[in-house]
Each structure stands twice: as structure tokens, then as C-alpha cells.
Design an enzyme around this catalytic site. Structure first.
Site, PDB file in Angstrom:
ATOM      1  N   ASP A 200      49.212  43.070  38.277  1.00 50.18           N
ATOM      2  CA  ASP A 200      48.399  41.866  38.463  1.00 50.18           C
ATOM      3  C   ASP A 200      49.041  41.049  39.574  1.00 50.18           C
ATOM      4  OD1 ASP A 200      46.483  39.767  38.117  1.00 50.18           O
ATOM      5  OD2 ASP A 200      46.336  40.289  35.992  1.00 50.18           O
ATOM      6  N   GLY A 226      50.742  42.882  42.375  1.00 49.10           N
ATOM      7  CA  GLY A 226      49.872  43.425  43.407  1.00 49.10           C
ATOM      8  C   GLY A 226      48.450  42.941  43.263  1.00 49.10           C
ATOM      9  N   ASP A 227      47.661  43.200  44.288  1.00 53.20           N
ATOM     10  CA  ASP A 227      46.262  42.793  44.356  1.00 53.20           C
ATOM     11  C   ASP A 227      45.405  44.052  44.319  1.00 53.20           C
ATOM     12  OD1 ASP A 227      43.722  41.880  45.024  1.00 53.20           O
ATOM     13  OD2 ASP A 227      44.457  40.437  46.505  1.00 53.20           O
ATOM     14  N   HIS A 246      33.952  42.776  35.328  1.00 51.67           N
ATOM     15  CA  HIS A 246      32.914  41.754  35.151  1.00 51.67           C
ATOM     16  C   HIS A 246      33.228  40.466  35.931  1.00 51.67           C
ATOM     17  CE1 HIS A 246      34.403  38.738  31.916  1.00 51.67           C
ATOM     18  NE2 HIS A 246      35.460  39.299  32.463  1.00 51.67           N
TER      19      HIS A 246
END
Length: 336
Positions: A200, A226-227, A246
Site C-alpha cells: 500500500d 508502493g502505488d 470499487h
């Protein structure tokens, strides 16, 4: 329709938004927790929660009329619906409802639904000049509470996954967008042979080591800040996206899924858990959440066919679908 019937419908439409706010306030105050030993008079509940007795009585009277709480001789107690507002109730909605009630910005964004319907853009950005996620990160301690509340609300899904998914042959699970690691810690505790990787944003995973250590699983879990829009780390044979897709429109979701496909190689598997629109959702929970995602972050809840389409475009094929507590499903995807 008669004039009386028409007026009743108008009043119901006007009251629905007010009722949802009242339920959120009841969750924030923890009223249901104070009714565990039986119905309580408003004065006692007001003292326990630091509220004005008269105002609290009037709100409880309204919620009892709506069937949320029960009322007997001026005392208010639990109903099956109210039990979902208790902190320790399986499947409790208190964490989600409390965050919503405490986050005035979410409510004010709801008031700008017209902007979202006209433009297709999140009302939150329009109202506050920044994205919902930027605002969460900027709130510091409030962001930590938000992450913890969201994780608590997902614990039931984690338990479902631990029990219903076939974990034989799985050595390492990567929880993508896994927040502070609460859900991953729960899974690792239930599955002692499993190792974990938590991924995350750095601002979120900063609290993860303490969470994992508190659960006694830190020695079996790596934390990789991390992205997901930039890269997904390799090294796992199962990748989990629990209530992640979502939050994003299709274009961004597709980018993340493509990164997952690259990380999976030929032998990995991806498990996506989200609400299913059009599935077993008698209460319309997925439809309500879909509108909220549209308002706050530009995301969406999806039908099974929409999930299949996204996964197909990213290079996955759906291998099986596991029903969890409605309206949630777990979709296992295999690289093709």
C-alpha cells in the site's frame, strides 16, 4: 394515486436522507453497545455518551419509529437491525457508519450529487478542491482512524475467505491495497503456513509493522510500500484485491489489473473481492455503495460481467467465483 398517498411518498423521500444520518450518529455514539444488557432510558444513554438528554430522546424516538431501535415504556433497546450497530457483532456496520457520520465532507458531497450526475466527476473534488484520498492522507491521525475502521469492517470478509477459499498449495499471499495490514494479519493467523506481502502507499503502511507484530505474524510478512497504479511486486503465488477495485473507475482499475498480470507471471492467481451488482443483494447495498463511490472517489460497484470484462482486458480468465456474505463475491482469475 391519492393526495394522501402522494404526500406520504414525498415525506418518505425527504426522510430517507435524515434517517441515514440519524443511524450514522447512533453508530458514532455507540448507542447499541450501551443497550447490550437491556433497554435503557434516554437520560442514562445521554449521560453515557455525553449528549443532551432531550435531543437524544427525540432522535431515539424517531429511530424507534423507523424500526432501528425498540421502545418499551420510554426505554430504548436493541432490535435485529440495531445489533448491526454494536461494536462486537459479527458483520457489524458500526465502523463504516461511524466514519461516514464523523466525516462531514462525505455528507456535504452527497448534497452535490447533481454535479456528479451532470459531469460524471466526484462531488468531493468539486466541493473541497482535492481528492478524497488526498484529504484522508492530509488528516493525519484521522486517516489512521479511517484505515483502522475500514479494516475492521472487512474482518468478516477475511474470515469468509480463510474458510471458503482453497488454500492448498498457496505459499505466499500479497494483499494489494491492504492498508495497515489488519486483514492480512487476520488471514495469516488463520493460516499458519502462509506467508504474506503487504502493499500500500507509504503513508498507510507506516503503521503496519506494529499491527503485524501485535498479531504475532510480523516474522511471516513483508511490507512493501508502493502505488498499485505504478507497479505490483512479484514474488507471490496469490494476489488479493479486497475492496480495492470499487474505489477506481475502469481506466485506473485496468492499469492496476495489468500490473497484477505482470506480477503473476504464468503460475500466479489473482483473487478480487468486491460487491456484486445484480447478485444476491436484496437490500440494495451494492447500489447504495455504487452511488457513494461515484460521489467520493469516482469509483463504482460492478456486475459480474463487468468484472469479467476488466479481467479479460488485463490478460486474466475467471476460473471460479466464490459466494461470500451477500452482496460480496470472490473472483479467482488465472493468467492467460
Amino acid at each position: 394515486m391519492s393526495t394522501v398517498g402522494s404526500a406520504a411518498c414525498r415525506l418518505r423521500l425527504l426522510a430517507d436522507a435524515q434517517l441515514s444520518r440519524a443511524i450514522g450518529v447512533a453508530a458514532t455514539l455507540g448507542l447499541a453497545d450501551h443497550m447490550t444488557d437491556g433497554p435503557q432510558p434516554p437520560d442514562v444513554l445521554a449521560k453515557l455518551t455525553g449528549c443532551d438528554p432531550g435531543a437524544l430522546r427525540r432522535m431515539l424516538r424517531y429511530l424507534a419509529f423507523a424500526g432501528v431501535f425498540g421502545e418499551t415504556d420510554g426505554c430504548y433497546g436493541l432490535t435485529p437491525m440495531a445489533r448491526l450497530l454494536r461494536s462486537d457483532e459479527p458483520g457489524s456496520l458500526r465502523p463504516e457508519l461511524s466514519v461516514t457520520a464523523d466525516d462531514r465532507a462525505a455528507w456535504w458531497s452527497t448534497g452535490e450529487l447533481l454535479h456528479t450526475v451532470r459531469t460524471g466527476q466526484p462531488a468531493y473534488d468539486h466541493v473541497y478542491g482535492m481528492s478524497f484520498w488526498d484529504a484522508v492522507r492530509a488528516r493525519g491521525a484521522a486517516s489512521t482512524r479511517f484505515q483502522a475502521a475500514m479494516a475492521q469492517s472487512l474482518n468478516g470478509l477475511a474470515d469468509d475467505l480463510a474458510e471458503r477459499y482453497d488454500w492448498s498449495g498457496v505459499a505466499t499471499l500479497a494483499d494489494l491495497g491492504g492498508g495497515q495490514g489488519t486483514v492480512l494479519a487476520r488471514l495469516l493467523s488463520a493460516l499458519p503456513r502462509l506467508r504474506g506481502i503487504l502493499v500500500d502507499l507509504p503513508s498507510v503502511t507506516a503503521a503496519a509493522p506494529a499491527v503485524l507484530a501485535g498479531a504475532g505474524v510480523a516474522d511471516r510478512c513483508s511490507v512493501i510500500p508502493g502505488d498499485l497504479l505504478e507497479q505490483v511486486p512479484a514474488g507471490a503465488d496469490r494476489y488479493l484485491m479486497l475492496r480495492v477495485l470499487h474505489d477506481w473507475p475502469d481506466a485506473a482499475a485496468g492499469i492496476m489489473l495489468a500490473h497484477c498480470r505482470a506480477a503473476c507471471g504464468d503460475d500466479g492467481r489473482l483473487v478480487v473481492i468486491d460487491m456484486e451488482v445484480g447478485g444476491q443483494d436484496a437490500a440494495g447495498e451494492s447500489l447504495a455503495s455504487d452511488v457513494m463511490m461515484m460521489l467520493l472517489v469516482g469509483g463504482r460497484e460492478r456486475t459480474r460481467a463487468e468484472f469479467t470484462g476488466l479481467l479479460d482486458e488485463a490478460g486474466f480468465a475467471v476460473s471460479r467465483v466464490i459466494g461470500l456474505r451477500p452482496p460480496y463475491i470472490a473472483i479467482e482469475a488465472t493468467p492467460v
